[in-house]
Design an enzyme around this catalytic site. Structure first.
Site, PDB file in Angstrom:
ATOM      1  N   VAL A 127       0.840  -1.205   0.000  1.00  0.00           N
ATOM      2  CA  VAL A 127       0.000   0.000   0.000  1.00  0.00           C
ATOM      3  C   VAL A 127       0.873   1.253   0.000  1.00  0.00           C
ATOM      4  O   VAL A 127       0.627   2.215  -0.744  1.00  0.00           O
ATOM      5  CB  VAL A 127      -0.965   0.003   1.205  1.00  0.00           C
ATOM      6  CG1 VAL A 127      -1.771   1.307   1.239  1.00  0.00           C
ATOM      7  CG2 VAL A 127      -1.920  -1.188   1.132  1.00  0.00           C
ATOM      8  N   CYS A 128       1.917   1.238   0.804  1.00  0.00           N
ATOM      9  CA  CYS A 128       2.813   2.397   0.893  1.00  0.00           C
ATOM     10  C   CYS A 128       3.498   2.674  -0.444  1.00  0.00           C
ATOM     11  O   CYS A 128       3.699   3.830  -0.819  1.00  0.00           O
ATOM     12  CB  CYS A 128       3.865   2.167   1.969  1.00  0.00           C
ATOM     13  SG  CYS A 128       3.187   1.830   3.608  1.00  0.00           S
TER      14      CYS A 128
END
Length: 213
Positions: A44-45
């Site tokens: 996600v990052c």
């Protein structure tokens, strides 16, 4: 430490992907989007930092600098940036703070023990050129941020700083705005809002967005 809107964003000196960084000095006279991510080399990052990199032209138009942070080290950040650029087809043109000692995370209350005792949640702060905190958004670890919303709020903040207006729900740049209840004198209203206004109720006065200089 709990930060609230209007507080001065804490200054700090910390290592980063671009070397030692003094936050207030680096920020200069720009607006800043400071956001934390839980860890390097996480999916996600990776998408979030890729999106932020691609938004650089939009940030530049608004005099905004982006800066990310996690509790990983600077060398880890540098290696991860290669992955971000390769997988997201972009260039990471902003620093990532290496907060290995969690000093900045503590200053900005970025570690929420009921989510994780060891990594930062997805905290985001918009900070104005006077170093005041103007927006705080906290997302859970599993949910990527909406950067369109971040841009929308920066547009609203910059507009309302320059003109005596407020923005309605779901407002976007160019939409009608609201005359605040604090403005009551009709002569003042005619001067400040030359495009006129409509009032569905005495307290609900809508006027076209002022022209930006």
């Amino acid at each position: 430490m709990t930060l609230r809107l209007g507080d001065i964003a804490p200054d700090f000196e910390q290592d980063s992907s671009i070397g030692p960084l003094k936050f207030h000095e680096w920020a200069g006279n720009s607006w800043v989007v400071l956001f934390s991510h839980p860890a390097d080399f996480t999916p996600v990052c990776t998408t979030e930092l890729g999106l932020t990199a691609k938004l650089k032209p939009e940030f530049d138009k608004r005099n905004v600098k982006a800066i990310a942070l996690s509790v990983d080290g600077a060398e880890s950040h540098l290696q991860w940036i290669k992955d971000i650029e390769a997988t997201q087809n972009t260039v990471v043109g902003f620093p990532i703070v290496a907060d290995a000692d969690k000093k900045v995370a503590a200053l900005y209350d970025m570690i929420h023990p009921n989510q994780s005792e060891t990594v930062t949640v997805r905290s985001l702060f918009v900070i104005d050129p006077n170093k005041k905190v103007r927006l705080i958004i906290t997302y859970p670890l599993t949910t990527g941020r909406n950067f369109d919303e971040v841009l929308r709020v920066i547009d609203a903040l910059q507009l309302t700083d320059g003109y005596t207006v407020a923005t309605p729900g779901n407002w976007r740049d160019g939409d009608d705005v609201i005359i605040p209840l604090s403005v009551k004198d009709e002569d003042v209203i005619k001067q400040k809002y030359p495009k006129g206004y409509t009032a569905a109720r005495p307290y609900l006065r809508v006027t076209p967005q002022p022209n930006k200089p």
